[in-house]
Scaffold this motif. Structure first.
Motif, PDB file in Angstrom:
ATOM      1  N   PHE A 170      25.412   2.399   1.421  1.00  0.00           N
ATOM      2  CA  PHE A 170      24.226   2.359   0.569  1.00  0.00           C
ATOM      3  C   PHE A 170      23.222   1.304   1.032  1.00  0.00           C
ATOM      4  CE2 PHE A 170      27.516   3.969  -2.459  1.00  0.00           C
ATOM      5  CZ  PHE A 170      26.984   5.244  -2.600  1.00  0.00           C
ATOM      6  N   MET A 171      23.685   0.240   1.665  1.00  0.00           N
ATOM      7  CA  MET A 171      22.786  -0.833   2.074  1.00  0.00           C
ATOM      8  C   MET A 171      22.048  -0.539   3.374  1.00  0.00           C
ATOM      9  SD  MET A 171      24.739  -4.392   1.054  1.00  0.00           S
ATOM     10  CE  MET A 171      26.200  -4.089   2.044  1.00  0.00           C
ATOM     11  N   PHE A 172      22.665   0.244   4.294  1.00  0.00           N
ATOM     12  CA  PHE A 172      22.111   0.364   5.631  1.00  0.00           C
ATOM     13  C   PHE A 172      21.762   1.788   6.061  1.00  0.00           C
ATOM     14  CE2 PHE A 172      24.829  -3.466   5.767  1.00  0.00           C
ATOM     15  CZ  PHE A 172      23.842  -4.416   6.067  1.00  0.00           C
ATOM     16  N   THR A 173      22.004   2.799   5.226  1.00  0.00           N
ATOM     17  CA  THR A 173      21.703   4.173   5.627  1.00  0.00           C
ATOM     18  C   THR A 173      20.707   4.808   4.668  1.00  0.00           C
ATOM     19  OG1 THR A 173      23.399   5.347   4.333  1.00  0.00           O
ATOM     20  CG2 THR A 173      24.104   4.324   6.406  1.00  0.00           C
ATOM     21  N   LEU A 193      21.436  -4.008  -3.460  1.00  0.00           N
ATOM     22  CA  LEU A 193      22.416  -4.890  -4.104  1.00  0.00           C
ATOM     23  C   LEU A 193      22.043  -5.150  -5.558  1.00  0.00           C
ATOM     24  CD1 LEU A 193      23.244  -7.463  -1.286  1.00  0.00           C
ATOM     25  CD2 LEU A 193      24.624  -5.536  -2.090  1.00  0.00           C
ATOM     26  N   ARG A 194      20.757  -5.270  -5.831  1.00  0.00           N
ATOM     27  CA  ARG A 194      20.316  -5.467  -7.215  1.00  0.00           C
ATOM     28  C   ARG A 194      20.659  -4.241  -8.060  1.00  0.00           C
ATOM     29  NH1 ARG A 194      15.781  -4.299 -10.277  1.00  0.00           N
ATOM     30  NH2 ARG A 194      15.337  -5.813 -11.940  1.00  0.00           N
ATOM     31  N   ALA A 195      20.403  -3.055  -7.527  1.00  0.00           N
ATOM     32  CA  ALA A 195      20.719  -1.827  -8.260  1.00  0.00           C
ATOM     33  C   ALA A 195      22.216  -1.711  -8.509  1.00  0.00           C
ATOM     34  CB  ALA A 195      20.210  -0.612  -7.479  1.00  0.00           C
ATOM     35  N   ILE A 196      23.026  -2.080  -7.507  1.00  0.00           N
ATOM     36  CA  ILE A 196      24.479  -2.024  -7.661  1.00  0.00           C
ATOM     37  C   ILE A 196      24.945  -3.005  -8.726  1.00  0.00           C
ATOM     38  CG2 ILE A 196      26.646  -2.605  -6.494  1.00  0.00           C
ATOM     39  CD1 ILE A 196      25.469  -1.348  -3.968  1.00  0.00           C
ATOM     40  N   THR A 215      20.557   6.679  10.644  1.00  0.00           N
ATOM     41  CA  THR A 215      20.138   5.451  11.298  1.00  0.00           C
ATOM     42  C   THR A 215      20.466   4.267  10.403  1.00  0.00           C
ATOM     43  OG1 THR A 215      17.930   5.685  10.336  1.00  0.00           O
ATOM     44  CG2 THR A 215      18.276   6.602  12.538  1.00  0.00           C
ATOM     45  N   LEU A 216      20.687   3.107  11.017  1.00  0.00           N
ATOM     46  CA  LEU A 216      21.089   1.922  10.277  1.00  0.00           C
ATOM     47  C   LEU A 216      19.919   0.959  10.149  1.00  0.00           C
ATOM     48  CD1 LEU A 216      24.615   1.246  11.859  1.00  0.00           C
ATOM     49  CD2 LEU A 216      24.068   2.523   9.775  1.00  0.00           C
ATOM     50  N   GLU A 217      19.588   0.588   8.925  1.00  0.00           N
ATOM     51  CA  GLU A 217      18.572  -0.421   8.660  1.00  0.00           C
ATOM     52  C   GLU A 217      18.769  -0.954   7.245  1.00  0.00           C
ATOM     53  OE1 GLU A 217      14.517   0.993   8.092  1.00  0.00           O
ATOM     54  OE2 GLU A 217      15.259   3.064   8.180  1.00  0.00           O
TER      55      GLU A 217
END
Length: 461
Positions: free
Chosen positions: A418-421, A364-367, A356-358
């Motif tokens: 990584f941002m949405f799943t 982004l901070r971790a990246i 699911t996408l959310e």
């Protein structure tokens, strides 16, 4: 005594890989004689294990010592017979270009000796770590447990533990089957022996980056680039950990660099390089699951762009497309059908279709922390970004765009995952994202060295 089976076990796969590459080169050799052996070791291991996998799946073979040996001997016999038949046209060797270079100064020799000694120390200490007790999670619960199951049961086992599902069985079998092969030769499972092959993948990465740079610059610059790769902390660590990420980075580099050099070559050489690239692209499918989803699509887009804009004739375009279609299809189709028939996930042991996408906070901070502030990559990100800005024309408006375009296509393609799943956890925990960068490090090093050399060369004029 067990470690003597490592070189013995590599002979047949490496010979198979060498023969295949030399036959494809034909009358137009494009690989240095030593480079061919290194690439043959990498690709031959995948080729032989893929054929062993196929023989077991279709019921004409197994994962026993005799069956694995016979499969490799038959392949050597077929390829060797073709080589013998065409031996009169396969006598030439590719010569690396020569560049004008100033004589070595004493301080350069001293620094080279010190750095070489330091690399040797890291290799020895890393090897000791690698052959010790396996305590890294994916080593125990994925790569080695599957290899051990194949070795003990001598057949393809999908559900390793009843009720635990088949998640890790969605990974291709190349590495685990190589481990089972070594264990058969040894007569028993030996963690140090089966893990030691990962150091050879790391050495292969260093060697192949060196040979790639030697096509473009002199010995000193090529050695500097090789040292740069060896100095990347997290990449080096993965050279001494029995995971599959370093292995994948080498195959990606082969498939992409041969396309890059095809763009820089003329006439027959570029077609030969594209054929070699097609073989590497096909075998890329049988390395790790993400290769099929993340790395193969942008690679094929770049190949298509090269064919359209590179001045190829209609016959050459048709030939290149046929090579890529056959090489990729001969691995992708059977492997995909096998996964569908056994309800295996299309993803990194996690089904892509069910995600699911959310939006997830903190990714982004971790990246950013992982990329710039933790020392995982030393100064490479700063060098990379700075040189891309300073030499943007070379980076994006020359043949180098094949390397830079691939990097950004894969890197930007990973960010939404990584941002949405649900895989955001692997970014937060500093695992999945970092491994994704590891796959691209040899490519980044070559980009950096090309731009750095051009920058310094222009400043001296």
């Amino acid at each position: 005594m067990s470690y003597f089976f490592l070189p013995i076990g590599l002979v047949l796969p490496t010979v198979c890989g060498w023969l295949l590459l030399r036959l494809v080169e034909g009358k137009t050799p494009v690989l240095d004689r030593y480079e061919r052996w290194v690439a043959g070791f990498v690709l031959g291991g995948i080729l032989t294990t893929y054929l062993i996998f196929l023989t077991e799946v279709i019921g004409i073979g197994s994962f026993s010592l005799l069956s694995m040996l016979l499969t490799q001997l038959v392949l050597v016999g077929v390829l060797g017979g073709l080589y013998w038949k065409n031996r009169s046209t396969l006598t030439k060797n590719f010569q690396l270009p020569t560049f004008k270079s100033s004589p070595w100064k004493m301080w350069q020799k001293v620094i080279t000796g010190i750095l070489g000694f330091w690399v040797l120390v890291k290799l020895i200490s890393g090897f000791i770590l690698l052959i010790g007790p396996a305590y890294f999670d994916d080593t125990i619960s994925n790569w080695n447990i599957r290899g051990k199951a194949f070795f003990i049961h001598q057949e393809l086992i999908l559900e390793l533990e009843p009720g635990k599902g088949t998640g890790i069985s969605s990974y291709p079998q190349a590495i685990s089957l190589q481990k089972a092969w070594l264990a058969h030769l040894n007569g028993g499972w030996h963690e140090g022996l089966v893990n030691s092959m990962h150091m050879l993948f790391y050495l292969a990465a260093l060697a192949l980056v060196f040979f790639a740079l030697r096509r473009l610059m002199d010995l000193k610059w090529s050695m500097l680039g090789t040292y740069l790769l060896s100095s990347i902390p997290l990449y080096t660590m993965h050279g001494f950990v029995a995971y599959g990420d370093g292995f994948l980075s080498v195959v990606i580099f082969l498939a992409l660099s041969w396309v890059f050099f095809a763009a820089r070559s003329q006439k027959d050489e570029r077609m030969t390089l594209l054929k070699l690239g097609a073989i590497a692209a096909g075998l890329l499918v049988f390395t790790k699951s993400e290769a099929m989803l993340l790395h193969l699509p942008p690679l094929l887009i770049l190949v298509g762009g090269l064919l359209v804009l590179g001045g190829f004739t209609a016959a050459q375009k048709k030939s290149a497309l046929l090579w890529y279609g056959v090489c990729i299809g001969s691995v992708l189709v059977p492997w995909t059908v096998f996964k569908w028939m056994n309800d295996l996930a299309f993803g990194n042991a996690k089904a892509v279709s069910g995600m699911t996408l959310e939006w997830h906070e903190g990714v982004l901070r971790a990246i950013g922390l992982n990329t710039l502030l933790e020392g995982n990559w030393s100064l490479l990100p700063v060098l990379f970004v700075g040189l891309l800005i300073a030499k943007w024309r070379t980076a994006f408006r020359s043949s180098l765009v094949i390397l830079t375009g691939f990097f950004f296509a894969v890197w930007l393609g990973q960010l939404p995952i990584f941002m949405f799943t649900s895989l955001y956890v692997e970014a937060i925990n500093q695992t999945g994202y970092a491994r994704g960068i590891i796959h691209l490090i040899p490519v980044v090093v070559v980009i950096v060295m090309i731009l750095l050399r051009e920058t310094i060369k222009n400043s001296d004029q």
